[in-house]
Design a protein around this motif. Sequence first.
Motif: not given
Length: 106
Positions: A5-6, A95-100
Amino acid sequence: MRPPDTDCADIRELLPEYALGILGTEEAVPVRMHLECCGACRTEHEELADVVALLARLRDALAPLVTDDAPTPLLSCTRSAHDRHPHRRHRGRRSARPRSSGNGQH
């Protein structure tokens, strides 16, 4: 094995500030989680953390040689980014937010 996810590129972009300890909690948590699983990024972080530690030692060693009325450029460049810009917000940074995973494209 890296978490799905990252993206390593996103994490590596944040590693210098993470190593300096100036990354906000919202961004630091996914970086920390990624480092637990990704050996390549963890190695890069360890190298950056070593540089940060060496700069801090250099700053501390030079501090007695510098007076308030005659600071040296070398000493000021070893201060952390937070010391120089405590209220600065990082713009244009991914950002290092999880990707959908909705459409299968990353």
